[in-house]
Design a protein around this motif. Sequence first.
Motif, PDB file in Angstrom:
ATOM      1  N   GLY A  36       0.819  -1.211   0.000  1.00 47.41           N
ATOM      2  CA  GLY A  36       0.000   0.000   0.000  1.00 47.41           C
ATOM      3  C   GLY A  36       0.848   1.254   0.000  1.00 47.41           C
ATOM      4  O   GLY A  36       0.551   2.224  -0.706  1.00 47.41           O
ATOM      5  N   ASN A  40       1.842   4.199  -3.457  1.00 46.28           N
ATOM      6  CA  ASN A  40       1.838   5.668  -3.455  1.00 46.28           C
ATOM      7  C   ASN A  40       3.013   6.238  -4.244  1.00 46.28           C
ATOM      8  O   ASN A  40       2.946   7.366  -4.720  1.00 46.28           O
ATOM      9  CB  ASN A  40       1.896   6.207  -2.017  1.00 46.28           C
ATOM     10  N   HIS A  52      -0.685  -4.364  -7.343  1.00 49.49           N
ATOM     11  CA  HIS A  52      -2.082  -4.609  -6.950  1.00 49.49           C
ATOM     12  C   HIS A  52      -2.352  -6.114  -6.912  1.00 49.49           C
ATOM     13  O   HIS A  52      -3.021  -6.604  -5.995  1.00 49.49           O
ATOM     14  CB  HIS A  52      -3.060  -3.914  -7.893  1.00 49.49           C
ATOM     15  N   GLU A  82      -4.261   0.082   7.313  1.00 47.84           N
ATOM     16  CA  GLU A  82      -4.099   0.425   5.899  1.00 47.84           C
ATOM     17  C   GLU A  82      -3.429   1.795   5.804  1.00 47.84           C
ATOM     18  O   GLU A  82      -3.863   2.751   6.447  1.00 47.84           O
ATOM     19  CB  GLU A  82      -5.453   0.453   5.205  1.00 47.84           C
ATOM     20  N   LYS A  85      -3.569   6.987   1.452  1.00 52.92           N
ATOM     21  CA  LYS A  85      -3.249   7.212   0.039  1.00 52.92           C
ATOM     22  C   LYS A  85      -2.521   8.541  -0.101  1.00 52.92           C
ATOM     23  O   LYS A  85      -2.804   9.496   0.623  1.00 52.92           O
ATOM     24  CB  LYS A  85      -4.525   7.248  -0.816  1.00 52.92           C
ATOM     25  N   ASN A  87      -0.707  11.264  -3.185  1.00 50.02           N
ATOM     26  CA  ASN A  87      -0.552  11.613  -4.588  1.00 50.02           C
ATOM     27  C   ASN A  87       0.938  11.585  -4.917  1.00 50.02           C
ATOM     28  O   ASN A  87       1.743  12.195  -4.215  1.00 50.02           O
ATOM     29  CB  ASN A  87      -1.143  13.000  -4.846  1.00 50.02           C
TER      30      ASN A  87
END
Length: 171
Positions: A36, A40, A52, A82, A85, A87
Motif C-alpha cells: 500500500g 503511493n 495490486h 491500511e 493514500k 498523490n
Amino acid sequence: MGILSGNPKEEPMHYGEVYSAWSFVLAGNKMIAEYGVLLNHVGDNDLKKLLHTCMEQSKEEVKQVSELLKENGVALPPAAPEPPKANLDDIPPGARFMDADIAASASATTAAGLVACSKIMGQSIREDIAAMFGQFHASKATLAGKFLQLLKEKGWLVPPPLHQQPADEDV
C-alpha cells in the motif's frame, strides 16, 4: 497412528505448523501494508498493476491461513493499519522510491515468499496445509516470473556478472 490417521482437517497442527502459519500471516499483513505504501510511489502503470496483484494475492493468502489458525484455536498476529493514500506528485523527489527499486524489492520479497512456502510444505504433516502452501507457492512462482519479465522489459534488471564462454582457443 491413531490421531494422525483419517481426515487431515481433524488432525492437530504440530508446533512447527502453528508457528510457521502464524509467522506467514504476520509477514503477509506486513507485506499488504508495505504494498500500500509502495503504490503511493509508483509511476509505472505495469508495475502498479503487478503490485495490486501482489496485494490481492497476499490478502487472500492471509485470509486462508487466518481461517486455518482460528479453526485450530490459535490467536492471530496483529494486522497493520491500511496506509493512507498519497498523490505521487506530492512526494518530494528525494523522498520518493524509484520504480526500479520498488520492482526489485517486490521481486525479492516474492522470492522470499517462495522459500517460506517451500519450508512450510516440507515441515507439514497435514496434507491440507502442505497443499495450501503448495498452491501459494505456485502463485508466487507465477508472480516471480512476471516480475522478472517486467524488470527485463523496463531495463531495471541488474544482473550479476555474466559467465561468458571464452573464444575458441587452441587447446
